[in-house]
Design an enzyme around this catalytic site. Structure first.
Site, short mmCIF file in Angstrom:
data_model
loop_
_atom_site.label_atom_id
_atom_site.label_comp_id
_atom_site.label_asym_id
_atom_site.label_seq_id
_atom_site.Cartn_x
_atom_site.Cartn_y
_atom_site.Cartn_z
N GLY A 52 0.78 -1.21 -0.08
CA GLY A 52 -0.16 -0.21 -0.11
C GLY A 52 0.95 1.36 0.13
O GLY A 52 0.32 2.36 0.44
N ASN B 111 1.21 3.21 -2.44
CA ASN B 111 0.41 4.33 -3.17
C ASN B 111 -0.80 4.92 -2.40
O ASN B 111 -0.85 5.96 -2.35
CB ASN B 111 -0.13 3.70 -4.67
CG ASN B 111 1.03 3.85 -5.82
OD1 ASN B 111 1.41 5.00 -6.06
ND2 ASN B 111 1.71 2.63 -6.02
N MET C 266 -4.92 -6.42 -6.59
CA MET C 266 -4.64 -7.72 -7.52
C MET C 266 -5.84 -8.57 -7.94
O MET C 266 -5.88 -9.87 -7.78
CB MET C 266 -3.49 -8.35 -6.92
CG MET C 266 -2.26 -7.81 -6.92
SD MET C 266 -1.53 -6.92 -8.33
CE MET C 266 -0.90 -8.42 -9.00
N ARG C 267 -7.05 -7.85 -8.18
CA ARG C 267 -8.02 -8.83 -8.61
C ARG C 267 -8.79 -8.19 -9.72
O ARG C 267 -8.80 -6.78 -10.00
CB ARG C 267 -9.10 -8.52 -7.63
CG ARG C 267 -9.03 -9.03 -6.09
CD ARG C 267 -9.05 -10.39 -6.13
NE ARG C 267 -10.41 -11.16 -6.28
CZ ARG C 267 -10.58 -12.40 -6.50
NH1 ARG C 267 -9.74 -13.13 -6.40
NH2 ARG C 267 -11.71 -12.48 -6.77
N ILE C 268 -9.15 -9.06 -10.79
CA ILE C 268 -9.64 -8.40 -11.88
C ILE C 268 -11.16 -7.87 -11.61
O ILE C 268 -12.04 -8.82 -11.27
CB ILE C 268 -9.84 -9.30 -13.13
CG1 ILE C 268 -8.27 -9.57 -13.48
CG2 ILE C 268 -10.37 -8.90 -14.28
CD1 ILE C 268 -7.83 -10.41 -14.73
N ASN D 244 -7.18 3.58 -11.49
CA ASN D 244 -6.09 2.55 -11.10
C ASN D 244 -4.96 2.86 -11.45
O ASN D 244 -4.58 4.05 -12.29
CB ASN D 244 -6.43 1.25 -12.21
CG ASN D 244 -5.48 0.09 -11.82
OD1 ASN D 244 -5.08 -0.17 -10.82
ND2 ASN D 244 -4.93 -0.17 -12.98
N HIS E 236 -0.89 1.71 -12.89
CA HIS E 236 -0.40 0.56 -13.59
C HIS E 236 1.02 1.08 -13.73
O HIS E 236 1.34 2.26 -14.24
CB HIS E 236 -1.10 0.32 -14.98
CG HIS E 236 -0.60 -0.89 -15.60
ND1 HIS E 236 -0.76 -2.18 -15.21
CD2 HIS E 236 0.39 -1.06 -16.53
CE1 HIS E 236 -0.24 -2.89 -15.86
NE2 HIS E 236 0.51 -2.40 -16.70
N ASP F 156 -6.48 -2.80 -17.76
CA ASP F 156 -5.33 -1.70 -17.91
C ASP F 156 -5.92 -1.03 -19.14
O ASP F 156 -4.79 -0.76 -19.92
CB ASP F 156 -4.03 -2.62 -18.00
CG ASP F 156 -3.55 -3.25 -16.79
OD1 ASP F 156 -4.10 -2.97 -15.61
OD2 ASP F 156 -2.98 -4.07 -16.80
N GLU G 195 5.38 6.97 -9.09
CA GLU G 195 4.02 6.48 -8.94
C GLU G 195 3.41 7.30 -7.77
O GLU G 195 2.26 7.83 -8.26
CB GLU G 195 3.81 4.97 -8.71
CG GLU G 195 4.34 4.04 -9.35
CD GLU G 195 3.79 2.89 -9.33
OE1 GLU G 195 3.02 2.40 -8.47
OE2 GLU G 195 4.41 1.76 -9.67
C1 GRF Z 1 2.53 -0.51 -7.84
O1 GRF Z 1 3.77 -0.76 -8.71
C2 GRF Z 1 1.48 -0.52 -8.78
O2 GRF Z 1 1.38 0.31 -9.82
C3 GRF Z 1 0.87 -1.86 -9.21
O3 GRF Z 1 1.01 -2.45 -8.09
C4 GRF Z 1 1.98 -1.90 -7.06
C5 GRF Z 1 1.46 -1.57 -5.92
O4 GRF Z 1 2.31 -1.11 -4.92
N1 GRF Z 1 -0.59 -1.59 -9.59
P1 GRF Z 1 1.90 -0.34 -3.59
O5 GRF Z 1 1.18 -1.67 -2.84
O6 GRF Z 1 1.05 0.67 -3.61
O7 GRF Z 1 2.96 -0.07 -2.89
#
Ligand code: GRF
Length: 203
Positions: free
Chosen positions: A14, A16, A92-94, A109, A111, A147, A176
């Protein structure tokens, strides 16, 4: 200013999510983080959110008989949190088309590639394999295609000689956080709006 209420969906550390939480501490940031939801009970980000005083819960997909039942539980939590916007951050779920439709134009989202290049998993390996000299990250509106939604913000980083996937991943992650913070602000202020399958920018 009325701040938009944002829920963040995560599966892991987490970072981000943490970046959005930090940004939202500023009085002039147009969004507040009102809930963090993980599909895994051991997602590290849950503890981080909890320490920040943000309601953080696990809704483990393994506890549900079907994808639709799990998504119904997540939706119920989003409604209860009175979320205006949902940010997927390493979730990590579609997401099913039905779930996406309920949040059209309000679900974002991040990516770790410069979309439309390198969709799916292992984006840094994909970039090295392709031999690109720039790589980066994208924040986009979520649509039914994986995506695939309209792009809100992107940041590029160089690919350096001798890079490993891990080295590249770290360099991308370092941009990011700012990219997601900026993209969410644009959407929360109504300056980036999804219309007819495109992002329309104003101001
Ligand atoms: C990041 O690289 C994001 O772009 C991808 O999964 C990763 C998640 O990292 N979708 P975090 O859990 O936010 O540290």
């Amino acid at each position: 200013m009325t701040k938009k209420r944002v829920a963040v969906l995560i599966s892991g550390r987490g970072s981000n999510m943490s970046a959005l939480v930090e940004a939202a501490k500023h009085a002039d940031y147009p969004a507040e983080i009102v809930a963090v939801i993980a599909n895994k009970a051991d997602a590290g980000g849950l503890e981080v959110a909890h320490l920040e005083g943000i309601p953080a819960i696990a809704i483990p997909h393994r506890n549900y008989a079907s994808k639709s039942e799990h998504e119904a539980a997540v939706c119920a939590a989003l409604v209860e949190a009175k979320a205006d916007i949902v940010c997927l951050a390493g979730y990590m779920r579609i997401i099913s088309p039905e779930f996406v439709a309920q949040w059209e134009g309000k679900m974002l989202n991040i990516h770790p590639s410069l979309l439309p290049l390198f969709k799916g998993l292992h984006t840094h390996e994909q970039a090295l394999e392709a031999g690109v000299r720039v790589h980066g990250c994208t924040v986009h509106f979520v649509t039914a295609g994986m995506d695939d939604g309209p792009i809100i913000a992107q940041t590029a980083v160089p690919v350096k000689t001798g890079d490993t996937p891990d080295m590249l991943a770290k360099r991308v992650l370092s941009v990011e956080h700012e990219t997601y913070t900026r993209a969410l602000a644009l959407v929360a202020q109504g300056k980036a709006v999804m219309k007819d399958g495109r992002t329309v920018f104003s101001d």
